[in-house]
Each structure stands twice: as C-alpha cells, then as structure tokens.
Design a protein around this motif. Structure first.
Motif, mmCIF file in Angstrom:
data_model
loop_
_atom_site.group_PDB
_atom_site.id
_atom_site.type_symbol
_atom_site.label_atom_id
_atom_site.label_comp_id
_atom_site.label_asym_id
_atom_site.label_seq_id
_atom_site.Cartn_x
_atom_site.Cartn_y
_atom_site.Cartn_z
ATOM 1 N N THR A 1 20.837 -5.475 -54.149
ATOM 2 C CA THR A 1 19.735 -6.003 -53.340
ATOM 3 C C THR A 1 19.839 -5.399 -51.951
ATOM 4 O OG1 THR A 1 19.808 -8.074 -54.579
ATOM 5 C CG2 THR A 1 18.568 -8.065 -52.525
ATOM 6 N N GLY B 1 18.199 -4.523 -48.138
ATOM 7 C CA GLY B 1 17.262 -4.909 -47.093
ATOM 8 C C GLY B 1 17.018 -3.738 -46.160
ATOM 9 N N HIS C 1 11.720 -3.344 -41.135
ATOM 10 C CA HIS C 1 10.392 -3.012 -41.667
ATOM 11 C C HIS C 1 9.792 -1.720 -41.132
ATOM 12 C CE1 HIS C 1 8.455 -4.646 -37.994
ATOM 13 N NE2 HIS C 1 9.389 -5.568 -38.047
ATOM 14 N N THR D 1 16.670 -3.690 -56.093
ATOM 15 C CA THR D 1 15.487 -4.320 -55.510
ATOM 16 C C THR D 1 15.638 -4.261 -53.989
ATOM 17 O OG1 THR D 1 16.527 -6.520 -55.596
ATOM 18 C CG2 THR D 1 15.133 -5.876 -57.463
ATOM 19 N N PHE D 2 14.522 -4.347 -53.279
ATOM 20 C CA PHE D 2 14.610 -4.277 -51.822
ATOM 21 C C PHE D 2 13.645 -5.254 -51.178
ATOM 22 C CE2 PHE D 2 11.256 -1.217 -52.800
ATOM 23 C CZ PHE D 2 10.294 -1.497 -51.842
ATOM 24 N N THR D 3 13.935 -5.550 -49.922
ATOM 25 C CA THR D 3 13.056 -6.388 -49.110
ATOM 26 C C THR D 3 12.952 -5.782 -47.720
ATOM 27 O OG1 THR D 3 12.668 -8.656 -48.303
ATOM 28 C CG2 THR D 3 14.941 -7.877 -48.309
ATOM 29 N N GLU D 4 11.786 -5.892 -47.094
ATOM 30 C CA GLU D 4 11.564 -5.417 -45.735
ATOM 31 C C GLU D 4 11.466 -6.628 -44.816
ATOM 32 O OE1 GLU D 4 8.325 -2.399 -45.618
ATOM 33 O OE2 GLU D 4 8.278 -2.746 -47.781
ATOM 34 N N ALA D 5 12.153 -6.593 -43.689
ATOM 35 C CA ALA D 5 12.167 -7.755 -42.802
ATOM 36 C C ALA D 5 12.577 -7.337 -41.401
ATOM 37 C CB ALA D 5 13.121 -8.824 -43.344
ATOM 38 N N SER E 1 16.250 -11.596 -39.796
ATOM 39 C CA SER E 1 16.134 -12.003 -41.197
ATOM 40 C C SER E 1 17.073 -11.190 -42.084
ATOM 41 C CB SER E 1 14.688 -11.837 -41.685
ATOM 42 O OG SER E 1 13.816 -12.685 -40.957
ATOM 43 N N GLY F 1 20.129 -12.674 -44.289
ATOM 44 C CA GLY F 1 20.278 -12.374 -45.708
ATOM 45 C C GLY F 1 21.668 -11.873 -46.047
ATOM 46 N N GLU G 1 22.419 -13.037 -49.792
ATOM 47 C CA GLU G 1 21.182 -12.718 -50.491
ATOM 48 C C GLU G 1 20.931 -11.207 -50.532
ATOM 49 O OE1 GLU G 1 19.018 -16.869 -49.037
ATOM 50 O OE2 GLU G 1 18.318 -14.940 -48.279
ATOM 51 N N LEU G 2 21.513 -10.492 -49.584
ATOM 52 C CA LEU G 2 21.418 -9.042 -49.536
ATOM 53 C C LEU G 2 22.808 -8.446 -49.659
ATOM 54 C CD1 LEU G 2 18.957 -8.563 -46.514
ATOM 55 C CD2 LEU G 2 18.386 -8.451 -48.948
#
Length: 327
Positions: free
Chosen positions: A104, A106, A109, A133-137, A141, A145, A150-151
C-alpha cells in the motif's frame, strides 16, 4: 547457552480476524468478508485480547467498533505479520525467492501525476507478484497513514517529517516561478521575486508546500499579494494561464500548457532558493514487509538526479517508451 524461543500465545487467524474487524469497522462486516459467523469473529478477537492482556477495541451497539490506543498500535504490526506469513506460504508453494504479497503506497498529491506512473510501472515489471494499491493525500494524512500502519511506504517532501519516520532520498528539485504568456518578464531567464511582489499571486494552498513558499518569500524579504488560493496544481496553472496572477511551484509537469491549452512560462528564481528533497518514507514503528523492502530498493533506481544549464535539478525517469522527465 542458546535461548529457546517460545511460541506465541495468539494465532495468525486471530490476527487476521482482528485486522478484518478493524478495516471493516464492524464484527458483522468482518464476518461477511471472512464468510464465517459473527460469533466466531467476536470470540477470536476476545481470545486475542485475553492472550495479549489488553483491550484492542470498544464495541458500541449499532455503531460498530473503535480501536483503542493498543489496538491502533497492534494494527500495523498485525498487517506486517500477515504479509510475512503470506510470503512464507508462497515460498512453501515453490515460488522460491519471488516477492509477493500486498503493498500500500501513499503519495503527496501534487507529486502523484509525475512520480507514481514510473514508480508503479517499474516496480510491477520487477515484482509482478506484488499487488500494489496507492492513495494520494496531503503530507499530514500520509504520515497519519504510516503511523497507523495503513500505508507501507509514502512518497512525500522532506518538510515537517515526523520523528519516528525512516526515509531515503529519491531526488531533489527547486521551486520555480510560473508566469502567464506575454508577461513583461517573459524574456528574463531568472526572475527576482521582488520584481513580482506587487502583482497578484496564486497560492497552491496545500501544506507543507504553502509553508515552504512563504518561507522562501520571507528569505527574499517580500510579502506576496495572494489573490487566489487553490488546492490543486492544475488549478494553479490554469489560473496563471488565464493571466490572473503568477505563482511559485515545485513540481513541473512535462507540458507547459494548461488543460485549456494556454501557455504558462516557467522561469528560474534568481534569489537563493534551497533545493527540496523528495523522499520515500516509512514508519519505524512497524517492521517493513518484504514487498515494502523491495519497493525501497527499486524506487531510487527510477529517478536519477541530473542538472541542466540553468542548474535546475530534475529527476530523469527511464520508461518503456523512452526517457521522460519528472521536473
């Protein structure tokens, strides 16, 4: 005398049920995902709490569960242990040393559009068995994570990085001035910030980038005339392209055209401006998984620091379709 290790009093199954409860927020939701009865999930979590001697979650009728401080601390460790267990199972299944499991990622952004594609494509090519999987923040944040587990890793700026965070440098870059086409300073290669101080300014209002911008302005002895605040990089570029002000940015997309097709002019800053480091970060509180360690080995190879004739640092990226640059 060699110390004999003792087997843990909890099981991986109990950890799996606990993590699933934490991620779904309810005993019922976890049971549905695991395809077992809610009573079995609840019993496993209670046995885990008893084995560890701490309360991991608070159960509220009709409101799901809330993790305690101990539960939050265990969550990241439990995820890492489950990842390691999955990798052990893959080795037992004849995969050998191939890296598998989940990762995971991050990413800050404004860095994501230029940094994520080459990172993801290169890592997928080298480690096809890893499910990424990835997330932009924003920066806070992302660090939340990492702290919560979570990351696994995050790409962020070397700004306001919290204690307890480990990191390695990916590349360095420098802020630049963004002007609308036809600006009176269009013919100048390097712009002095004081020459723009009286003009309307478009601020990328996203910490820590905004704080860094004002730090540069203080060093230059000016106070920008903020006309608009925008949360996104392309919105800033679009407003500048419309002639509604100038801006100062760190990230530079490959195209110097806005979404509307309007030209924006990138100019170096004549004032002394420090380089900004872009990092790959992870939490020291949670042992990195094998996939995270593999990503940390791959990521620095994707970016190669070079210099142009104007002494601007760029990150060169080698991709399947030729060389591109994250600027």
């Amino acid at each position: 005398m060699r110390t004999v290790r003792q087997a843990p009093v909890w099981s991986l199954r109990q950890l799996l049920y606990f993590v699933t409860v934490a991620e779904t927020g309810t005993i019922t939701g976890a049971a549905e995902l695991l395809v077992i009865s809610p009573s079995s999930v609840a019993a496993a979590v209670e046995k885990l709490e008893h084995a560890l001697g701490v309360q991991l979650c608070v159960r509220r009728k009709a409101h799901g569960i809330t993790l305690t401080a101990a539960g939050q601390d265990l969550l990241g460790r439990a995820r890492a242990l489950l990842e390691e267990a999955e990798e052990v199972a893959e080795v037992g299944g004849g995969v050998g040393q191939a890296v598998g499991g989940n990762l995971t990622l991050g990413c800050y952004h404004t860095l994501a559009p230029t940094c994520l594609p080459p990172l993801l494509s290169t890592f997928a090519r080298e480690h096809p068995r890893v499910r990424t999987t990835f997330t932009e923040a924003d920066q806070d944040s992302l660090q939340d994570g990492l702290d919560r587990g979570e990351l696994d890793v995050a790409v962020l700026y070397d700004m306001q990085v919290r204690a307890g965070t480990a990191s390695l440098e990916l590349f360095r870059t420098r802020p630049h001035v963004l002007l609308p086409a036809g600006h009176p300073l269009a013919g100048v290669a390097a712009v002095r910030l004081r020459d723009l101080a009286a003009e309307p300014f478009v601020l990328l209002d996203s910490p820590p980038s905004s704080q860094d911008a004002f730090s540069v302005f203080r060093q230059a002895g000016i106070e920008p005339q903020v006309r608009f605040r925008a949360g996104g990089l392309e919105t800033v570029r679009a407003l500048v392209g419309r002639g509604l002000g100038w801006s100062m940015l760190i990230q530079r997309p490959w195209s110097d055209r806005t979404y509307e097709g309007r030209e924006v002019l990138v100019r170096e800053i004549a004032d002394p401006v420090p380089e900004v480091r872009v990092l790959l970060a992870w939490s020291r509180r949670t042992p990195p998984t094998r996939a995270a360690r593999a990503f940390a080995r791959t990521a620095p190879t994707v970016f190669t620091t070079t210099s142009t004739s104007t002494s601007t640092s760029h990150a060169a990226v080698d991709d399947d379709e030729g060389e591109h640059r994250v600027r």
